[in-house]
Design a protein around this motif. Sequence first.
Motif, PDB file in Angstrom:
ATOM      1  N   LYS A 158       0.829  -1.201   0.000  1.00  0.00           N
ATOM      2  CA  LYS A 158       0.000   0.000   0.000  1.00  0.00           C
ATOM      3  C   LYS A 158       0.867   1.257   0.000  1.00  0.00           C
ATOM      4  CE  LYS A 158      -3.864  -2.190   2.355  1.00  0.00           C
ATOM      5  NZ  LYS A 158      -4.639  -2.264   3.587  1.00  0.00           N
ATOM      6  N   PHE A 159       1.950   1.238   0.758  1.00  0.00           N
ATOM      7  CA  PHE A 159       2.844   2.384   0.819  1.00  0.00           C
ATOM      8  C   PHE A 159       3.501   2.650  -0.530  1.00  0.00           C
ATOM      9  CE2 PHE A 159       7.149   4.048   1.494  1.00  0.00           C
ATOM     10  CZ  PHE A 159       6.838   5.258   2.071  1.00  0.00           C
ATOM     11  N   LEU A 160       3.967   1.603  -1.180  1.00  0.00           N
ATOM     12  CA  LEU A 160       4.632   1.769  -2.463  1.00  0.00           C
ATOM     13  C   LEU A 160       3.660   2.174  -3.568  1.00  0.00           C
ATOM     14  CD1 LEU A 160       7.163  -1.194  -2.382  1.00  0.00           C
ATOM     15  CD2 LEU A 160       7.620   1.227  -2.003  1.00  0.00           C
ATOM     16  N   ASN A 161       2.388   1.800  -3.439  1.00  0.00           N
ATOM     17  CA  ASN A 161       1.391   2.200  -4.424  1.00  0.00           C
ATOM     18  C   ASN A 161       0.837   3.592  -4.166  1.00  0.00           C
ATOM     19  OD1 ASN A 161       1.499  -0.091  -6.001  1.00  0.00           O
ATOM     20  ND2 ASN A 161       0.046  -1.192  -4.723  1.00  0.00           N
ATOM     21  N   GLY A 162       1.157   4.178  -3.028  1.00  0.00           N
ATOM     22  CA  GLY A 162       0.732   5.546  -2.748  1.00  0.00           C
ATOM     23  C   GLY A 162      -0.585   5.652  -2.011  1.00  0.00           C
ATOM     24  N   ASN A 163      -1.122   4.565  -1.512  1.00  0.00           N
ATOM     25  CA  ASN A 163      -2.364   4.635  -0.756  1.00  0.00           C
ATOM     26  C   ASN A 163      -2.094   5.235   0.613  1.00  0.00           C
ATOM     27  OD1 ASN A 163      -3.567   3.366  -2.877  1.00  0.00           O
ATOM     28  ND2 ASN A 163      -3.640   1.364  -1.916  1.00  0.00           N
ATOM     29  N   ALA A 164      -2.991   6.081   1.052  1.00  0.00           N
ATOM     30  CA  ALA A 164      -2.833   6.711   2.356  1.00  0.00           C
ATOM     31  C   ALA A 164      -3.139   5.709   3.456  1.00  0.00           C
ATOM     32  CB  ALA A 164      -3.762   7.906   2.471  1.00  0.00           C
TER      33      ALA A 164
END
Length: 63
Positions: free
Chosen positions: A43-49
């Motif tokens: 999630k962090f690498l995909n940019g999700n908050a």
Amino acid sequence: MIYGKLWTVVKPSVGVPIFIAAVAIASFSVHLALTLNTTWVKKFLNGNAATAAVTQTVATPTA
């Protein structure tokens, strides 16, 4: 240098690239394991908050 005599057996032109390749492979495998075995890294690498944790407080009456 602790292992100074190592270079009498292995030439630096062979030993240094092998050492650098071993470090790169180890680093890649650690990062791959983190990506595959955790949900927050993806999630962090995909940019999700990140969602904030919600805490619930209960007011207790005091006398």
